[in-house]
Design a protein around this motif. Structure first.
Motif, PDB file in Angstrom:
ATOM      1  N   GLU A 100      -4.774  19.668   3.933  1.00  0.00           N
ATOM      2  CA  GLU A 100      -4.894  18.145   4.230  1.00  0.00           C
ATOM      3  C   GLU A 100      -6.212  17.673   4.137  1.00  0.00           C
ATOM      4  O   GLU A 100      -6.271  16.644   4.034  1.00  0.00           O
ATOM      5  CB  GLU A 100      -4.478  18.177   5.740  1.00  0.00           C
ATOM      6  N   ARG A 141       2.641  12.649   0.227  1.00  0.00           N
ATOM      7  CA  ARG A 141       3.262  11.721   1.286  1.00  0.00           C
ATOM      8  C   ARG A 141       3.469  12.224   2.652  1.00  0.00           C
ATOM      9  O   ARG A 141       2.956  11.828   3.678  1.00  0.00           O
ATOM     10  CB  ARG A 141       4.664  10.963   0.889  1.00  0.00           C
ATOM     11  N   LYS A 142       4.115  13.715   2.522  1.00  0.00           N
ATOM     12  CA  LYS A 142       4.194  14.385   3.624  1.00  0.00           C
ATOM     13  C   LYS A 142       2.909  14.855   4.505  1.00  0.00           C
ATOM     14  O   LYS A 142       2.680  14.809   5.654  1.00  0.00           O
ATOM     15  CB  LYS A 142       5.137  15.472   3.457  1.00  0.00           C
ATOM     16  N   HIS A 143       1.974  15.286   3.497  1.00  0.00           N
ATOM     17  CA  HIS A 143       0.609  15.690   3.844  1.00  0.00           C
ATOM     18  C   HIS A 143       0.041  14.591   4.750  1.00  0.00           C
ATOM     19  O   HIS A 143      -0.794  14.525   5.764  1.00  0.00           O
ATOM     20  CB  HIS A 143      -0.325  15.943   3.092  1.00  0.00           C
ATOM     21  N   THR A 199       4.414  13.975  -5.669  1.00  0.00           N
ATOM     22  CA  THR A 199       3.975  12.947  -4.896  1.00  0.00           C
ATOM     23  C   THR A 199       4.936  12.846  -3.458  1.00  0.00           C
ATOM     24  O   THR A 199       4.143  12.390  -2.341  1.00  0.00           O
ATOM     25  CB  THR A 199       4.594  11.293  -5.625  1.00  0.00           C
ATOM     26  N   GLY A 200       5.983  13.382  -3.336  1.00  0.00           N
ATOM     27  CA  GLY A 200       6.568  13.668  -1.902  1.00  0.00           C
ATOM     28  C   GLY A 200       5.650  14.444  -1.117  1.00  0.00           C
ATOM     29  O   GLY A 200       5.835  14.037   0.343  1.00  0.00           O
ATOM     30  N   THR A 201       5.271  15.569  -1.539  1.00  0.00           N
ATOM     31  CA  THR A 201       4.547  16.514  -0.747  1.00  0.00           C
ATOM     32  C   THR A 201       3.262  15.853  -0.144  1.00  0.00           C
ATOM     33  O   THR A 201       2.747  15.829   0.918  1.00  0.00           O
ATOM     34  CB  THR A 201       4.168  17.843  -1.626  1.00  0.00           C
ATOM     35  N   LYS A 218      -0.791  11.363  11.691  1.00  0.00           N
ATOM     36  CA  LYS A 218      -0.345  11.825  13.049  1.00  0.00           C
ATOM     37  C   LYS A 218      -1.218  12.497  13.869  1.00  0.00           C
ATOM     38  O   LYS A 218      -1.620  12.344  15.084  1.00  0.00           O
ATOM     39  CB  LYS A 218       1.162  12.784  12.936  1.00  0.00           C
ATOM     40  N   TYR A 239      -1.571   7.938  -4.337  1.00  0.00           N
ATOM     41  CA  TYR A 239      -0.707   8.911  -4.143  1.00  0.00           C
ATOM     42  C   TYR A 239      -0.569   9.744  -5.449  1.00  0.00           C
ATOM     43  O   TYR A 239      -0.660  11.096  -5.652  1.00  0.00           O
ATOM     44  CB  TYR A 239       0.657   8.607  -3.448  1.00  0.00           C
ATOM     45  N   GLU A 274       1.466  11.810   5.862  1.00  0.00           N
ATOM     46  CA  GLU A 274       2.000  11.522   7.256  1.00  0.00           C
ATOM     47  C   GLU A 274       1.524  12.281   8.197  1.00  0.00           C
ATOM     48  O   GLU A 274       1.175  11.943   9.716  1.00  0.00           O
ATOM     49  CB  GLU A 274       3.476  11.800   7.100  1.00  0.00           C
ATOM     50  N   ASN A 275       1.343  13.928   8.086  1.00  0.00           N
ATOM     51  CA  ASN A 275       0.800  14.764   9.077  1.00  0.00           C
ATOM     52  C   ASN A 275      -0.507  14.335   9.501  1.00  0.00           C
ATOM     53  O   ASN A 275      -1.003  14.379  10.725  1.00  0.00           O
ATOM     54  CB  ASN A 275       0.559  16.187   8.649  1.00  0.00           C
TER      55      ASN A 275
END
Length: 216
Positions: free
Chosen positions: A160, A188-190, A184-186, A196, A173, A192-193
């Motif tokens: 992260e 995005r997930k990072h 790119t999906g991974t 948060k 991204y 997002e985390n």
């Protein structure tokens, strides 16, 4: 003139030790002692003809910092010197904010304690060198102490942090995904985390907060 003092500490052994240090000096008299801030306020209610209070920080019922704030509002003429075992940044910062006039460590020798009291009554501030140094640092970098609490709560994984560092360089991204050899999906997930964890809503806020908390 006699310097009228009070000692507030929940440890009777330490009260005796401070009394003993002050007993070397004829011009100082200990009017009363209290075991917490609440007892101090009751005693002051009966008699606030005092020059200086030597105040412990860590006490039950009402701690030294809370008590200092109340005493300073009610009896602004009384000087307060924090006498503490700790010289941690947050205590110093909060004590100064509460209105403390000085800050000494409990192992202070009798002469330095006496000089500190006299100095404070003459409009100076009693401070031992290590605390003076920390206070200067706090004044130079007040942001750091405000975020001390936040900082403890935020822990990013190595991945992260890498993503955030790339993000702070203004990369898209896709570029970050290429650089870190991830999809790119991974990414995005990072991200997002990261949002948060940092409790932010956009890239700019994320980068600012991370820098403020020395995460990147």
């Amino acid at each position: 003139m006699t310097i009228k003092t009070a000692i507030v500490d929940d440890n009777s052994f330490l009260i005796s030790a401070v009394k003993e240090k002050l007993s070397f000096f004829e011009g100082v008299s200990v009017k009363f002692t209290a075991i917490n801030g609440s007892e101090l306020l009751e005693l002051l209610n009966e008699n606030h003809n005092l020059d200086v209070i030597l105040m412990d920080i860590e006490m039950p019922v009402l701690n030294g910092i809370e008590a200092t704030e109340i005493v300073k509002q009610k009896y602004p003429h009384i000087k307060i010197i924090m006498l503490t075992v700790f010289d941690n940044d947050e205590n110093i910062f909060n004590a100064i904010k509460a209105g403390a006039d000085g800050y000494l460590l409990k192992e202070v020798n009798p002469e330095d304690l006496h000089n500190g009291i006299v100095e404070t009554l003459n409009g100076g501030a009693a401070m031992n060198p290590s605390i003076a140094l920390k206070t200067l640092k706090l004044l130079r970098n007040p942001i750091q102490i405000q975020n001390e609490k936040e900082k403890e709560d935020i822990t990013l994984t190595t991945r992260e942090t890498e993503v955030l560092e790339q993000l702070s360089k203004g990369l898209s991204y896709n570029s970050i995904a290429d650089n870190l050899i991830l999809s790119t999906g991974t990414i995005r997930k990072h991200i997002e985390n990261i949002y948060k964890k940092l409790q932010v809503h956009n890239k700019l806020e994320a980068v600012q907060k991370a820098k403020k908390n020395n995460l990147i």
